[in-house]
Design a protein around this motif. Structure first.
Motif, short mmCIF file in Angstrom:
data_model
loop_
_atom_site.label_atom_id
_atom_site.label_comp_id
_atom_site.label_asym_id
_atom_site.label_seq_id
_atom_site.Cartn_x
_atom_site.Cartn_y
_atom_site.Cartn_z
N PRO A 19 0.82 -1.21 0.00
CA PRO A 19 0.00 0.00 0.00
C PRO A 19 0.86 1.27 0.00
O PRO A 19 1.83 1.38 0.74
CB PRO A 19 -0.82 -0.11 1.28
CG PRO A 19 -0.06 -1.05 2.16
CD PRO A 19 0.74 -1.94 1.27
N GLY A 20 0.45 2.22 -0.83
CA GLY A 20 1.12 3.51 -0.88
C GLY A 20 0.58 4.43 0.20
O GLY A 20 -0.36 4.09 0.92
N ARG A 21 1.17 5.60 0.32
CA ARG A 21 0.74 6.57 1.33
C ARG A 21 -0.73 6.96 1.18
O ARG A 21 -1.40 7.25 2.15
CB ARG A 21 1.59 7.84 1.24
CG ARG A 21 2.99 7.64 1.74
CD ARG A 21 3.77 8.97 1.70
NE ARG A 21 5.18 8.66 1.67
CZ ARG A 21 5.97 8.81 0.61
NH1 ARG A 21 5.49 9.28 -0.52
NH2 ARG A 21 7.23 8.49 0.68
N ASP A 22 -1.20 6.94 -0.06
CA ASP A 22 -2.59 7.32 -0.32
C ASP A 22 -3.55 6.13 -0.24
O ASP A 22 -4.74 6.26 -0.49
CB ASP A 22 -2.72 7.98 -1.69
CG ASP A 22 -2.31 7.06 -2.83
OD1 ASP A 22 -1.89 5.91 -2.57
OD2 ASP A 22 -2.41 7.49 -4.00
N GLY A 23 -3.03 4.96 0.10
CA GLY A 23 -3.86 3.77 0.22
C GLY A 23 -3.92 2.94 -1.06
O GLY A 23 -4.28 1.77 -1.02
N PRO A 72 -2.39 0.77 -4.12
CA PRO A 72 -1.20 -0.10 -4.18
C PRO A 72 -0.09 0.50 -5.04
O PRO A 72 -0.37 1.18 -6.04
CB PRO A 72 -1.73 -1.39 -4.79
CG PRO A 72 -3.01 -1.05 -5.44
CD PRO A 72 -3.54 0.18 -4.77
N VAL A 73 1.15 0.26 -4.64
CA VAL A 73 2.30 0.65 -5.45
C VAL A 73 2.23 -0.18 -6.72
O VAL A 73 2.05 -1.41 -6.66
CB VAL A 73 3.62 0.39 -4.69
CG1 VAL A 73 4.82 0.62 -5.60
CG2 VAL A 73 3.70 1.26 -3.45
N ALA A 74 2.34 0.47 -7.87
CA ALA A 74 2.16 -0.24 -9.14
C ALA A 74 3.43 -0.26 -10.00
O ALA A 74 3.53 -1.07 -10.91
CB ALA A 74 1.03 0.40 -9.93
N LEU A 133 6.63 -1.28 -11.55
CA LEU A 133 7.27 -2.59 -11.56
C LEU A 133 8.67 -2.56 -10.95
O LEU A 133 9.06 -3.50 -10.25
CB LEU A 133 7.33 -3.14 -12.99
CG LEU A 133 5.97 -3.46 -13.62
CD1 LEU A 133 6.16 -3.97 -15.05
CD2 LEU A 133 5.20 -4.46 -12.78
N GLU A 134 9.42 -1.49 -11.18
CA GLU A 134 10.77 -1.39 -10.61
C GLU A 134 10.71 -1.27 -9.09
O GLU A 134 11.49 -1.89 -8.38
CB GLU A 134 11.53 -0.19 -11.22
CG GLU A 134 12.99 -0.15 -10.85
CD GLU A 134 13.79 -1.37 -11.31
OE1 GLU A 134 14.75 -1.73 -10.62
OE2 GLU A 134 13.46 -1.96 -12.35
N LYS A 135 9.77 -0.47 -8.59
CA LYS A 135 9.60 -0.34 -7.14
C LYS A 135 9.19 -1.68 -6.53
O LYS A 135 9.69 -2.07 -5.48
CB LYS A 135 8.55 0.72 -6.81
CG LYS A 135 9.01 2.13 -7.09
CD LYS A 135 7.91 3.12 -6.77
CE LYS A 135 8.35 4.53 -7.09
NZ LYS A 135 7.28 5.52 -6.80
N LEU A 136 8.28 -2.38 -7.20
CA LEU A 136 7.84 -3.68 -6.69
C LEU A 136 9.00 -4.68 -6.66
O LEU A 136 9.12 -5.47 -5.72
CB LEU A 136 6.68 -4.22 -7.54
CG LEU A 136 5.38 -3.45 -7.41
CD1 LEU A 136 4.39 -3.90 -8.48
CD2 LEU A 136 4.80 -3.59 -6.01
#
Length: 66
Positions: free
Chosen positions: A8-12, A14-16, A18-21
């Protein structure tokens, strides 16, 4: 220990990205292995299991946001 299916991101939402995941999954795997190794070492050296779990929880609880 599997990583969460959703980060979950700060805003609720989901982080989408691909590199961050990818980075999050890699960090999760590295931390899980390091914690497992430390846990097993402590038990082999005679540390009480419940005490070691509390120590590891205290480490997480002591993390500070930048």
């Amino acid at each position: 220990m599997n990583p969460p299916e959703r980060w979950p991101g700060r805003d609720g939402a989901p982080v989408a990205c691909l590199e961050k995941l990818k980075v999050l999954r890699e960090n999760h795997a590295e931390l899980a292995q390091a914690m497992q190794d430390a846990f097993e070492d402590a038990l082999l050296m005679g540390v009480d299991e419940a005490a070691m779990r509390a120590i590891l929880h205290a480490l997480v609880d002591g993390l500070r946001a930048p």
